[in-house]
Design an enzyme around this catalytic site. Structure first.
Site, short mmCIF file in Angstrom:
data_model
loop_
_atom_site.label_atom_id
_atom_site.label_comp_id
_atom_site.label_asym_id
_atom_site.label_seq_id
_atom_site.Cartn_x
_atom_site.Cartn_y
_atom_site.Cartn_z
N SER A 144 39.87 53.29 43.04
CA SER A 144 38.43 53.35 43.27
C SER A 144 37.72 52.47 42.25
CB SER A 144 37.93 54.80 43.12
OG SER A 144 38.50 55.63 44.10
N GLY A 189 34.32 52.24 42.15
CA GLY A 189 32.93 52.65 42.17
C GLY A 189 32.14 51.94 43.25
N ALA A 190 30.97 51.41 42.87
CA ALA A 190 30.12 50.71 43.83
C ALA A 190 30.75 49.43 44.34
CB ALA A 190 28.77 50.40 43.18
N GLY A 192 33.75 49.11 45.62
CA GLY A 192 34.70 49.33 46.69
C GLY A 192 36.00 49.95 46.24
N GLY A 251 35.53 60.48 44.49
CA GLY A 251 36.91 60.00 44.49
C GLY A 251 37.85 60.96 45.18
N ASP A 252 37.57 62.26 45.06
CA ASP A 252 38.40 63.26 45.71
C ASP A 252 38.22 63.21 47.23
OD1 ASP A 252 38.92 64.05 43.07
OD2 ASP A 252 37.19 65.39 43.11
#
Length: 317
Positions: free
Chosen positions: A220, A222-223, A225, A251-252
């Site tokens: 992950s 974040g913003a 992608g 993320g989960d």
């Protein structure tokens, strides 16, 4: 069926406030109480998507009993492991611009007997699971090698395992060859011991984790992608998000979407991106339902923008 393992679950309270002002009395505009912990969130997201999930959780005291009731109320089958210590309670304060302040309690210390009971409970349920997701930090009393032992036992039962943890626990588990690991950008950088400035840097770091034993890496960013790095190649997925309300559990939710979609290939990555994008637009740690997803906004490509500069990373959890 997705089986989840959360060694250090929690009872999570989220308060929405106009602004966080240190030293002041704040009045919340909204409050949520949710069962918490990364594996618990994966179970909640799987159940919200209409799939079966069993949650293995060590639980103790009144907070633990409430966690069990809340999970059952969301259609999740609970496989509790009673422990002498009290399940931790966490506090999150969410501001309108998406800023989140969290206070996480340490949780109980598990005895060797309680640790073995958790491992045995997972092994008993493993043959019926399509995937096993083991997520989060380890509580006091468990050595960093605990996840490696869990991976070994799961593989011995013929099941596939996805691991979402960080630091020494992640590094120790790689030698046991988990099928998937799911770090965020900060955790990926920590694992390889250097900062990640670009998507290309993240790809190289993920490839290093594969060389050290991970079957696949779902990272992950974040913003910026998500990346999926496997023996078959690298895929990159993104989805625009108009407003971030809370990144707790995003993320989960991504991992839940990935595993529910089969846990392999670009289609599963697209599901992960769609679930993560939906989750950050919901309050607290609320998990997205199919109605919240917008798969049409997701793009997945094998043409990786290696020079794309990563944003300053937080830790969408």
């Amino acid at each position: 069926m997705i089986l989840t393992v959360t060694p250090n679950p929690s009872l999570d309270r989220t308060y929405e406030v106009p602004a966080l002002e240190r030293g002041e009395v704040l009045r919340a505009s909204a409050e949520r109480v949710d069962p918490g912990g990364k594996g618990v969130n994966v179970s909640r997201a799987v159940a919200a998507a209409g799939h079966r999930s069993v949650a293995v959780v060590p639980l103790g005291g009144a907070p633990g009993a409430l966690v069990a009731r809340l999970l059952a109320g969301q259609g999740i089958e609970v496989a509790p492991v009673p422990v002498a210590g009290q399940t931790r309670s966490n506090i999150a304060i969410a501001e309108p611009d998406g800023t989140l302040t969290k206070v996480n309690a340490p949780g109980p210390e598990l005895t060797p007997e309680e640790s073995e009971t958790v491992l045995a409970t997972v092994s008993a349920h493993a043959p019926a699971a399509d995937w096993i997701a083991c997520c989060g930090s380890l509580p006091r009393g468990l050595a960093p090698e605990w996840y490696a032992e869990l991976v070994t036992r799961v593989h011995g039962a013929g099941a596939r395992i996805a691991l979402d943890t960080s630091g020494p626990s992640l590094l120790a588990a790689l030698a046991a060859r988990p099928d998937v690991v799911k770090p965020n950008a900060d955790e990926l950088a920590e694992a390889v011991g250097r900062p990640l400035a670009t998507v290309g840097d993240a790809v190289k770091a993920a490839e290093e984790l594969r060389e050290r034993g991970a079957g696949a890496v779902l990272a992950s960013l974040g913003a910026d992608g998500q990346l999926l790095v496997t023996a078959d190649g690298v895929h990159y997925g993104r989805a625009p998000v108009p407003v971030v309300r809370s990144n707790v559990g995003a993320g989960d939710a991504s991992l839940a979407g990935f595993l529910a979609a089969g846990g392999t290939g670009p289609e599963a990555l697209a599901a992960a991106v769609a679930h993560g994008a939906a989750a950050v637009q919901l309050p607290g740690s609320e998990m997205p339902t199919p109605a919240d997803l917008d798969p049409g906004r997701v793009t997945v490509t094998s043409d990786i923008p290696l020079d794309f500069v990563l944003s300053e990373q937080g830790s969408p959890r």
